[in-house]
Write a protein that holds these residues in place. Structure first.
Motif, PDB file in Angstrom:
ATOM      1  N   ASP A   1      66.806  25.711  23.599  1.00  0.00           N
ATOM      2  CA  ASP A   1      67.653  25.108  22.599  1.00  0.00           C
ATOM      3  C   ASP A   1      67.754  26.307  21.709  1.00  0.00           C
ATOM      4  OD1 ASP A   1      67.837  22.932  23.844  1.00  0.00           O
ATOM      5  OD2 ASP A   1      66.090  21.930  22.489  1.00  0.00           O
ATOM      6  N   SER A   2      68.895  26.392  20.902  1.00  0.00           N
ATOM      7  CA  SER A   2      68.940  27.451  19.693  1.00  0.00           C
ATOM      8  C   SER A   2      70.047  27.192  18.716  1.00  0.00           C
ATOM      9  CB  SER A   2      69.518  28.588  20.267  1.00  0.00           C
ATOM     10  OG  SER A   2      70.477  28.343  21.090  1.00  0.00           O
ATOM     11  N   ARG A   3      70.023  27.709  17.469  1.00  0.00           N
ATOM     12  CA  ARG A   3      70.925  27.558  16.235  1.00  0.00           C
ATOM     13  C   ARG A   3      72.083  28.532  16.963  1.00  0.00           C
ATOM     14  NH1 ARG A   3      69.703  29.224  10.940  1.00  0.00           N
ATOM     15  NH2 ARG A   3      68.053  30.489  11.646  1.00  0.00           N
ATOM     16  N   TRP A   4      73.237  27.991  16.906  1.00  0.00           N
ATOM     17  CA  TRP A   4      74.290  29.030  17.425  1.00  0.00           C
ATOM     18  C   TRP A   4      75.229  29.458  16.194  1.00  0.00           C
ATOM     19  CZ3 TRP A   4      74.007  31.672  21.539  1.00  0.00           C
ATOM     20  CH2 TRP A   4      75.217  32.569  21.906  1.00  0.00           C
ATOM     21  N   GLN A   5      75.796  30.521  16.201  1.00  0.00           N
ATOM     22  CA  GLN A   5      76.850  30.805  14.943  1.00  0.00           C
ATOM     23  C   GLN A   5      78.231  30.923  15.880  1.00  0.00           C
ATOM     24  OE1 GLN A   5      75.853  31.712  12.052  1.00  0.00           O
ATOM     25  NE2 GLN A   5      78.154  31.826  11.410  1.00  0.00           N
ATOM     26  N   LEU A   6      79.129  30.103  15.624  1.00  0.00           N
ATOM     27  CA  LEU A   6      80.455  29.992  16.033  1.00  0.00           C
ATOM     28  C   LEU A   6      81.135  30.956  15.278  1.00  0.00           C
ATOM     29  CD1 LEU A   6      81.014  26.156  16.066  1.00  0.00           C
ATOM     30  CD2 LEU A   6      80.571  27.603  18.104  1.00  0.00           C
TER      31      LEU A   6
ATOM     32  N   GLU B   1      89.449  23.141  19.677  1.00  0.00           N
ATOM     33  CA  GLU B   1      89.642  24.606  19.822  1.00  0.00           C
ATOM     34  C   GLU B   1      88.439  25.073  20.836  1.00  0.00           C
ATOM     35  OE1 GLU B   1      90.070  26.988  16.518  1.00  0.00           O
ATOM     36  OE2 GLU B   1      90.026  28.826  17.895  1.00  0.00           O
ATOM     37  N   PHE B   2      87.524  24.716  20.346  1.00  0.00           N
ATOM     38  CA  PHE B   2      86.238  25.100  21.216  1.00  0.00           C
ATOM     39  C   PHE B   2      86.201  24.717  22.436  1.00  0.00           C
ATOM     40  CE2 PHE B   2      81.586  24.472  22.351  1.00  0.00           C
ATOM     41  CZ  PHE B   2      81.052  25.777  22.131  1.00  0.00           C
ATOM     42  N   ILE B   3      86.398  23.457  22.859  1.00  0.00           N
ATOM     43  CA  ILE B   3      86.336  22.797  23.980  1.00  0.00           C
ATOM     44  C   ILE B   3      87.370  23.606  24.832  1.00  0.00           C
ATOM     45  CG2 ILE B   3      87.133  20.678  25.270  1.00  0.00           C
ATOM     46  CD1 ILE B   3      84.536  20.327  23.562  1.00  0.00           C
ATOM     47  N   ALA B   4      88.566  23.771  24.152  1.00  0.00           N
ATOM     48  CA  ALA B   4      89.634  24.708  25.098  1.00  0.00           C
ATOM     49  C   ALA B   4      89.199  25.849  25.437  1.00  0.00           C
ATOM     50  CB  ALA B   4      90.822  24.710  24.393  1.00  0.00           C
ATOM     51  N   ARG B   5      88.493  26.575  24.481  1.00  0.00           N
ATOM     52  CA  ARG B   5      88.182  28.338  25.035  1.00  0.00           C
ATOM     53  C   ARG B   5      87.012  28.152  25.796  1.00  0.00           C
ATOM     54  NH1 ARG B   5      85.893  30.316  19.592  1.00  0.00           N
ATOM     55  NH2 ARG B   5      86.128  32.448  20.735  1.00  0.00           N
ATOM     56  N   MET B   6      86.361  27.180  25.962  1.00  0.00           N
ATOM     57  CA  MET B   6      85.060  26.997  26.952  1.00  0.00           C
ATOM     58  C   MET B   6      85.585  26.407  28.222  1.00  0.00           C
ATOM     59  SD  MET B   6      82.219  28.089  25.628  1.00  0.00           S
ATOM     60  CE  MET B   6      80.896  27.339  26.687  1.00  0.00           C
ATOM     61  N   GLY B   7      86.767  26.111  28.307  1.00  0.00           N
ATOM     62  CA  GLY B   7      87.300  25.566  29.382  1.00  0.00           C
ATOM     63  C   GLY B   7      86.471  24.027  29.935  1.00  0.00           C
TER      64      GLY B   7
ATOM     65  N   ALA C   1      81.368  20.820  36.640  1.00  0.00           N
ATOM     66  CA  ALA C   1      82.002  20.608  35.536  1.00  0.00           C
ATOM     67  C   ALA C   1      81.249  21.141  34.406  1.00  0.00           C
ATOM     68  CB  ALA C   1      82.563  19.015  35.235  1.00  0.00           C
ATOM     69  N   LEU C   2      81.794  21.386  33.080  1.00  0.00           N
ATOM     70  CA  LEU C   2      81.235  21.749  32.131  1.00  0.00           C
ATOM     71  C   LEU C   2      81.591  20.655  30.969  1.00  0.00           C
ATOM     72  CD1 LEU C   2      79.505  23.252  29.935  1.00  0.00           C
ATOM     73  CD2 LEU C   2      81.490  24.659  29.417  1.00  0.00           C
ATOM     74  N   VAL C   3      80.589  19.990  30.415  1.00  0.00           N
ATOM     75  CA  VAL C   3      80.931  18.756  29.660  1.00  0.00           C
ATOM     76  C   VAL C   3      80.241  19.047  28.119  1.00  0.00           C
ATOM     77  CG1 VAL C   3      80.216  16.463  29.163  1.00  0.00           C
ATOM     78  CG2 VAL C   3      80.772  17.302  31.233  1.00  0.00           C
ATOM     79  N   VAL C   4      80.959  18.931  27.418  1.00  0.00           N
ATOM     80  CA  VAL C   4      80.427  19.126  25.861  1.00  0.00           C
ATOM     81  C   VAL C   4      80.104  17.873  25.023  1.00  0.00           C
ATOM     82  CG1 VAL C   4      80.938  20.202  23.508  1.00  0.00           C
ATOM     83  CG2 VAL C   4      81.599  21.281  25.774  1.00  0.00           C
ATOM     84  N   VAL C   5      78.785  17.705  24.723  1.00  0.00           N
ATOM     85  CA  VAL C   5      78.599  16.457  24.209  1.00  0.00           C
ATOM     86  C   VAL C   5      78.232  16.684  22.559  1.00  0.00           C
ATOM     87  CG1 VAL C   5      78.247  14.954  25.989  1.00  0.00           C
ATOM     88  CG2 VAL C   5      76.509  16.190  25.115  1.00  0.00           C
ATOM     89  N   GLY C   6      78.155  15.616  21.851  1.00  0.00           N
ATOM     90  CA  GLY C   6      77.778  15.913  20.477  1.00  0.00           C
ATOM     91  C   GLY C   6      78.678  16.552  19.375  1.00  0.00           C
ATOM     92  N   ALA C   7      78.071  16.928  18.275  1.00  0.00           N
ATOM     93  CA  ALA C   7      78.979  17.715  17.263  1.00  0.00           C
ATOM     94  C   ALA C   7      80.273  18.290  17.811  1.00  0.00           C
ATOM     95  CB  ALA C   7      78.201  18.506  16.159  1.00  0.00           C
TER      96      ALA C   7
END
Lengths: 343, 234
Positions: free
Chosen positions: B136-141, B166-172, B154-160
């Motif tokens: 787990d980490s602190r990440w800088q967008l 835009e982030f979801i699209a870039r991550m595919g 599949a890659l699933v993004v959950v949470g904030a």
């Protein structure tokens, strides 16, 4: 110990987390203090040169509920014997208060005990209940690093504020002066120790007077500047004399207000509380003033002058008897003025 | 199966579940920021009610909202001790990943986001629980974290971060139709044997950041964008 006729046989747990001390106390209405524990983050705070609320809150989480367990063990008591749980609900550091309140709520839910919200300053005054029932009406002087004021204490839960500092608290003035003299934190005890070694009085420092306000209001913010100017003007005088000057100015300002209030109001006792009330010069002055008015002045033992859980348990008992309850949906209350406005 | 009370408040709101084994018998989610202190124990009492004490308490340790995590951890420690039952814990990011309906999928879970800074967890969600792919980490967008995933997963993004199109699209990546609550994930982790028993007195939240909140300008000077942020002296 205040043994109200209606209260014998009751056991109260008090949890205090309004600032940098996590404190727990267990008080029996008939038998007095049964257990107490204090953990302080002052050592860790030192690194940051002042109190960092986030550091305080982290430390509270780290030691709760361990301190409660230690206190119950010390007292050989079972949770089922507790009548009610008191917790400081304000005023203080929001995040710090929240930890104590969460722990208290969780214990109350798990044990099925009632919860009582305690006002931090009122709890300080209740530390005086250890020496006997509080006499009403009385004059209450609260002096600490965060608060300084005078109240008419007319009954349990019935306080009327008659005067307060318009700027710094008395303890804050001592802290600032101590820093100027190169002494440690907290400044009050350091100033008192050094002042006791002074050979003769130091230069007189001006005592702040408030124009147009209440005759019981105070001002301490000018003391630091006055002390610095005095030190610069007269560097030959040693630090002990300056410490004595500062202590004298603070004590005199408080004593004058108490004297004036005792002239104006018919009360049966003076109750002092808060960290600065542990100062013996202040205690001696209050005792003398009270005697001159044919009443007595009370001050808790030094360890009950600073933040502690016993005072919260004592205040919780009176809150409980008066029917005051803390709802699980109630958050910290800060700021939270004590008592009603001036007369 | 013993009954478990699961609590998490790292993501802003509160998520509370009461489960018998894998079966959740009561669940509450309160999605209002900074209300954990007022809501958490109120709902715990509603859920547990007059029933006997649960057989264990599970809690998400963060990282996430300092205040929320502190409320959940303090409550869980005190409840477990007062009931005399075991205290179990896991990362809140792992719990969020485990709350995703069964995989196989790679899950990027996220809790509190402050501007361009966000706490992220990288997990593989298989048939049971959630396995860590990275710490787990602190990440800088706007940097995109590496997600090592098997072809076809599949890659699933959950949470904030699920709210950042835009982030979801870039991550595919894709998101879930319904946001998931971490307490459900804690129950899934308990069933998979992925919760660890912790000390009821000494447990502390995972902050991943020091106690001093620096002004944003000082933060970006100390941590130029483009890499994982250090733990800030924790």
């Amino acid at each position: 110990m205040d043994e109200g006729a209606d209260g014998a046989g009751e056991l109260f747990l008090g949890i205090e987390t309004s600032c940098d001390e996590t404190a727990v106390g267990l008080v029996h209405a008939g038998q007095g203090v049964e257990g107490e524990a204090v953990a302080s983050s002052a050592g860790k705070q030192d690194r940051y040169g002042g109190i960092v609320p986030e550091v305080a809150a982290r430390e509270h989480v780290a030691v709760l509920p361990g301190l409660v367990a230690a206190v119950l063990q010390q007292a050989h008591r079972q949770p089922q014997e507790i009548t009610a749980i008191g917790v400081t609900a304000g005023p203080g550091l929001f995040g710090a208060l929240l930890v104590g309140m969460t722990a208290a709520k969780a214990l109350a839910v798990a044990w099925g005990r009632p919860l009582v919200a305690v006002h931090h300053l009122e709890a300080h005054l209740y530390a005086n209940a250890l020496s006997g029932p509080i006499m009403f009406p009385s004059l209450a002087l609260l002096v600490s690093g965060g608060h300084t004021g005078l109240w008419l204490w007319r009954g349990h839960g019935d306080l009327v504020r008659i005067g307060e500092t318009q700027d710094d608290a008395a303890g804050e003035a001592l802290d600032k002066g101590a820093r100027l003299l190169g002494l440690g934190y907290p400044g009050g005890p350091a100033i008192e120790r050094l002042a006791a070694t002074a050979e003769g009085p130091g230069p007189r420092l001006p005592i702040g007077h408030i124009r147009g306000g209440s005759p019981y209001d105070m001002s301490f913010s000018g003391l630091k500047t006055a002390l610095r100017q005095t030190v610069e003007r007269d560097p030959a005088v040693n630090a002990a004399r300056y410490a004595r000057s500062l202590q004298e100015a603070v004590v005199q300002a408080l004593a004058e207000r108490v004297d004036r209030a005792l002239d104006a109001f018919q009360v049966g006792a003076v109750y002092a509380a808060g960290g600065v009330a542990a100062n013996r010069v202040l205690q001696a002055r209050l005792t003398a003033i009270a005697r001159a008015h044919h009443i007595e002045a009370f001050v808790p033992e030094p360890r009950y002058c600073t933040d502690n859980g016993v005072m919260v348990a004592l205040a919780a008992r009176h809150g409980f008897l008066a029917g005051a309850r803390l709802s699980l949906e109630q958050g910290p209350r800060t700021p939270w003025p004590l008592g009603t406005e001036r007369l | 199966m013993p009954r478990i009370l699961a609590l998490d408040a790292a993501a802003g709101g509160v998520s509370i579940a009461l489960a018998e084994g894998a079966r959740i018998v009561a669940y509450v989610e309160w999605r209002e920021d900074r209300m954990a202190g007022e809501r958490l124990l109120f709902w715990v009492r509603q859920i547990v009610g007059g029933a006997s004490a649960p057989g264990g308490v599970a809690v998400g340790l963060g990282p996430g909202s300092f205040t929320g995590t502190r409320v959940a951890v303090t409550a869980a420690k005190a409840l477990a001790w007062a009931w005399g039952v075991p205290l179990l814990a896991a990362s809140s990011l792992q719990a969020l990943a485990a709350a995703v309906p069964m995989g196989p999928s790679a899950v990027l879970s996220s809790t509190e986001r402050r501007g361009e800074e966000v706490y992220i967890g990288r997990y593989f969600r298989g048939q049971s629980g959630a396995e860590a792919l990275a710490e787990d980490s602190r990440w800088q967008l706007p940097n995109l974290p590496d997600m090592a995933r098997r072809p076809g997963d599949a890659l699933v993004v959950v949470g904030a971060l699920a709210a950042d199109a835009e982030f979801i699209a870039r991550m595919g990546a894709r998101t879930l139709e319904e946001e998931v609550g971490a307490a459900r994930g804690l129950v899934a982790l308990a069933t998979a044997g992925q919760l660890r028993e912790v000390d009821r007195f000494t447990l502390e939240p995972t902050y991943l950041r020091g106690p001093l909140i620096l002004p944003r300008s000082a933060m970006s000077a100390a941590h130029p964008p483009g890499r994982e942020l250090s733990n800030g002296g924790v």
